[in-house]
Design an enzyme around this catalytic site. Structure first.
Site, PDB file in Angstrom:
ATOM      1  N   HIS A 187       0.877  -1.186   0.000  1.00  0.00           N
ATOM      2  CA  HIS A 187       0.000   0.000   0.000  1.00  0.00           C
ATOM      3  C   HIS A 187       0.914   1.237   0.000  1.00  0.00           C
ATOM      4  CE1 HIS A 187      -3.539   2.320   0.579  1.00  0.00           C
ATOM      5  NE2 HIS A 187      -3.888   1.983   1.795  1.00  0.00           N
ATOM      6  N   HIS A 235      -2.308  -2.420  -9.842  1.00  0.00           N
ATOM      7  CA  HIS A 235      -3.296  -1.834  -8.935  1.00  0.00           C
ATOM      8  C   HIS A 235      -4.542  -2.693  -8.941  1.00  0.00           C
ATOM      9  CE1 HIS A 235      -5.874   1.168  -7.030  1.00  0.00           C
ATOM     10  NE2 HIS A 235      -4.740   1.701  -6.614  1.00  0.00           N
ATOM     11  N   ASP A 286       2.764   5.333  -6.871  1.00  0.00           N
ATOM     12  CA  ASP A 286       4.012   5.246  -6.116  1.00  0.00           C
ATOM     13  C   ASP A 286       5.256   5.138  -6.986  1.00  0.00           C
ATOM     14  OD1 ASP A 286       2.990   5.350  -3.489  1.00  0.00           O
ATOM     15  OD2 ASP A 286       2.186   3.336  -3.767  1.00  0.00           O
TER      16      ASP A 286
HETATM   17  N1  CMC Z   1       4.960  -6.999 -10.351  1.00  0.00           N
HETATM   18  C1  CMC Z   1       4.883  -8.213 -10.930  1.00  0.00           C
HETATM   19  N2  CMC Z   1       3.739  -8.906 -11.037  1.00  0.00           N
HETATM   20  C2  CMC Z   1       2.631  -8.356 -10.520  1.00  0.00           C
HETATM   21  C3  CMC Z   1       2.650  -7.092  -9.904  1.00  0.00           C
HETATM   22  C4  CMC Z   1       3.878  -6.401  -9.842  1.00  0.00           C
HETATM   23  N3  CMC Z   1       3.945  -5.199  -9.272  1.00  0.00           N
HETATM   24  N4  CMC Z   1       1.401  -6.796  -9.470  1.00  0.00           N
HETATM   25  C5  CMC Z   1       0.633  -7.830  -9.818  1.00  0.00           C
HETATM   26  N5  CMC Z   1       1.366  -8.779 -10.454  1.00  0.00           N
HETATM   27  C6  CMC Z   1       0.886 -10.031 -11.044  1.00  0.00           C
HETATM   28  C7  CMC Z   1       0.622 -11.070  -9.981  1.00  0.00           C
HETATM   29  O1  CMC Z   1       1.744 -11.865  -9.740  1.00  0.00           O
HETATM   30  C8  CMC Z   1      -0.519 -11.816 -10.585  1.00  0.00           C
HETATM   31  O2  CMC Z   1       0.018 -12.661 -11.596  1.00  0.00           O
HETATM   32  P1  CMC Z   1      -0.582 -14.142 -11.807  1.00  0.00           P
HETATM   33  O3  CMC Z   1      -1.999 -13.911 -12.287  1.00  0.00           O
HETATM   34  O4  CMC Z   1       0.305 -14.779 -12.814  1.00  0.00           O
HETATM   35  O5  CMC Z   1      -0.542 -14.813 -10.467  1.00  0.00           O
HETATM   36  C9  CMC Z   1      -1.333 -10.761 -11.329  1.00  0.00           C
HETATM   37  O6  CMC Z   1      -0.382  -9.741 -11.642  1.00  0.00           O
HETATM   38  C10 CMC Z   1      -2.461 -10.164 -10.488  1.00  0.00           C
HETATM   39  O7  CMC Z   1      -1.893  -9.691  -9.271  1.00  0.00           O
HETATM   40  P2  CMC Z   1      -2.644  -9.663  -7.876  1.00  0.00           P
HETATM   41  O8  CMC Z   1      -1.632  -9.730  -6.780  1.00  0.00           O
HETATM   42  O9  CMC Z   1      -3.735 -10.688  -7.879  1.00  0.00           O
HETATM   43  O10 CMC Z   1      -3.328  -8.240  -7.944  1.00  0.00           O
HETATM   44  P3  CMC Z   1      -3.920  -7.443  -6.720  1.00  0.00           P
HETATM   45  O11 CMC Z   1      -5.009  -6.626  -7.274  1.00  0.00           O
HETATM   46  O12 CMC Z   1      -4.249  -8.347  -5.586  1.00  0.00           O
HETATM   47  O13 CMC Z   1      -2.689  -6.542  -6.256  1.00  0.00           O
HETATM   48  C11 CMC Z   1      -1.223  -4.771  -5.885  1.00  0.00           C
HETATM   49  C12 CMC Z   1      -2.606  -5.188  -6.429  1.00  0.00           C
HETATM   50  C13 CMC Z   1      -1.125  -3.242  -5.960  1.00  0.00           C
HETATM   51  C14 CMC Z   1      -1.099  -5.193  -4.418  1.00  0.00           C
HETATM   52  C15 CMC Z   1      -0.123  -5.431  -6.745  1.00  0.00           C
HETATM   53  O14 CMC Z   1      -0.232  -5.017  -8.084  1.00  0.00           O
HETATM   54  C16 CMC Z   1       1.274  -5.162  -6.216  1.00  0.00           C
HETATM   55  O15 CMC Z   1       1.750  -5.881  -5.315  1.00  0.00           O
HETATM   56  N6  CMC Z   1       1.980  -4.106  -6.745  1.00  0.00           N
HETATM   57  C17 CMC Z   1       3.283  -3.740  -6.220  1.00  0.00           C
HETATM   58  C18 CMC Z   1       3.114  -2.925  -4.957  1.00  0.00           C
HETATM   59  C19 CMC Z   1       2.627  -1.525  -5.244  1.00  0.00           C
HETATM   60  O16 CMC Z   1       3.127  -0.850  -6.131  1.00  0.00           O
HETATM   61  N7  CMC Z   1       1.638  -1.066  -4.443  1.00  0.00           N
HETATM   62  C20 CMC Z   1       1.083   0.277  -4.564  1.00  0.00           C
HETATM   63  C21 CMC Z   1      -0.331   0.251  -4.982  1.00  0.00           C
HETATM   64  S1  CMC Z   1      -0.951   1.871  -5.449  1.00  0.00           S
HETATM   65  C22 CMC Z   1      -0.909   2.852  -4.024  1.00  0.00           C
HETATM   66  C23 CMC Z   1      -1.548   2.276  -2.828  1.00  0.00           C
HETATM   67  O17 CMC Z   1      -2.509   1.535  -2.879  1.00  0.00           O
HETATM   68  O18 CMC Z   1      -1.071   2.608  -1.734  1.00  0.00           O
END
Ligand code: CMC
Length: 429
Positions: free
Chosen positions: A268, A307, A363
């Protein structure tokens, strides 16, 4: 035709009609769908992480994740970032309308008059070790504020509630600045009421021996824009935490400390710190292909990408990228920018990221700006928390005044042991 959903339960052959309102069915309407089994308490919805469940009605922020749209009270984020200030946007978020000139003057004056914190807050902040993470200090100090303002418990007294909202918006920058000064062993700097909200914040962070701190107007504006971009983001993890804790009717300081703790996590608000560490670890443009391969192999994530809601370019990231160049004109270019730009270029072309709709989020570039402005990485999430305070309190108040809301209490699907008798120690296998 009425907006209803007809459901046939193939276990019993019975058919049910459920109302559809605003594109949603009420999960409690499903309770009537049950079998003859005595222990069947009715159909539940199972939705870990609330991927497809609306937990409230809200009129504050609207996001269209596919189109990359973000509106506060109907106003596009791009227009607010261009024309508004953080305090004006905060007024809008809280009150639903842009202020008149008089309203803005009064609001700004009231915030400015509440920026000081009790001297005892300074004293107990001194108790943290010199290397305490400022976000830990921030979370603990906001929680401790509930002991300084016991009237914070009177959450249904509109006037007192407004007072706590003012205090929180006005004092979080002071607490954040004290946390920072503490971490570098410098004396705390009192607020300067002649400066703007963000100008004063820079004063409390960076003033040295000069009689009067004069912040660079370009940096004040850039920080104001960053604060506008972070002010609210509908039902994200920390805001849901604010609503969840607040639903027990605890005071807003305790609830906001919880929200800030949720923000601290690397998935986050802690992500911008993680982005900077990642860029530093990558070290040079030449190392990017190897790094991308490791991410694709599941060894870590490309921080600042992806996201839950945005499945296209995060509109905030676009504005931040532009703001970064404006800041670098004053501060000089952040050497990590080239690595970030190249990472983005490769990721936006790579099948792995394209097929998963992973784009830069808020971010990805914000940390580069913060670092160029002189903030250590540990302060990044704290900056996010200051800006998000208005969103948290606005959503908290909306929740309190919503007659459909109750104490937050999700259901579960129990997967544990059947009832069994306690086994004495010497009889256990
Ligand atoms: N790098 C590589 N792969 C990713 C990433 C990433 N940053 N984000 C998602 N994926 C992949 C993930 O491995 C999954 O692949 P598969 O379907 O093969 O298993 C697919 O994309 C879907 O990911 P998810 O984890 O199910 O998606 P989510 O909606 O639960 O997660 C998230 C959203 C923001 C937590 C995630 O994208 C992430 O961890 N990003 C990196 C951390 C980040 O930048 N966070 C800031 C978010 S914006 C500001 C805020 O909210 O504070």
């Amino acid at each position: 035709m009425a907006d209803t959903l007809t459901i046939t339960d193939n276990r019993t052959g019975k058919t049910y009609e459920v109302a559809i309102t605003d594109g949603a069915i009420k999960a409690t309407d499903l309770k009537k769908i049950r079998t003859e089994a005595a222990d069947d308490q009715g159909l539940l919805t199972y939705d870990p992480a609330c991927m497809n469940t609306a937990a409230c009605r809200s009129s504050i922020t609207y996001i269209d994740g596919d189109k990359g749209v973000l509106l506060y009270r109907g106003y596009p984020i791009e227009q607010l970032a261009e024309h508004s200030t953080y305090l004006e946007t905060a007024y809008l978020i809280l009150n639903g309308e842009l202020p008149t000139a008089d309203q803005l003057k009064t609001w700004t004056h009231r915030i400015t008059m509440h920026t000081m914190v009790h001297e005892n807050i300074k004293k107990f902040m001194e108790g943290f070790t010199y290397d305490a993470h400022p976000m830990g200090v921030f979370v603990s100090t906001v929680a401790a504020m509930s002991t300084f303002y016991p009237d914070g418990k009177l959450i249904f007294d509109a006037e007192r509630r407004q007072m706590q909202i003012l205090r929180l918006i006005a004092k979080t920058p002071t607490i954040a600045a004290y946390a920072y000064r503490h971490s570098i062993g410098r004396p705390y700097v009192y607020p300067d009421n002649d400066l703007s909200f963000t100008g004063n914040f820079l004063n409390m962070l960076f003033k040295m021996t000069e009689m009067k701190y004069r912040p660079d107007p370009a940096l004040v504006r850039a920080l104001d824009v960053l604060f506008i971009l972070h002010a609210d983001h509908e039902q994200n993890c920390s805001t849901s935490t604010m609503r969840g804790i607040g639903s027990s009717h605890v005071d807003p300081y305790s609830a906001l400390a919880g929200a800030a703790a949720a923000l601290y996590g690397p998935l986050h608000g802690g992500a911008n710190e993680a982005v900077l560490r990642m860029l530093k670890d990558i070290g040079s443009v030449a190392n990017i292909p190897g790094f991308i391969e490791r991410v694709k192999a599941g060894e870590g994530r490309l921080m600042g990408f992806g996201h839950r809601v945005y499945k296209s370019y995060d509109p905030r990231a676009k504005i931040i990228k532009r703001t970064a160049y404006e800041v670098f004109e004053v501060t000089g270019k952040n050497p990590l920018l080239d690595i970030a730009l190249e990472l983005e270029r490769i990721a936006l072309e790579d099948e792995y990221f394209v097929s998963r709709k992973l784009y830069p989020n808020v971010d990805f570039y914000s940390g580069l700006i913060y670092q160029a402005m002189g903030f250590p990485v540990e302060m990044f999430a704290v900056l996010f928390a200051i800006a998000r305070t208005v969103g948290w309190v606005a959503q908290w108040e909306e929740m309190l005044l919503d007659s459909e809301q109750k104490i937050f209490r999700p259901r579960q699907i129990y997967t544990g042991a059947e009832p069994r008798d306690y086994v004495a120690m010497d009889a256990r296998p």
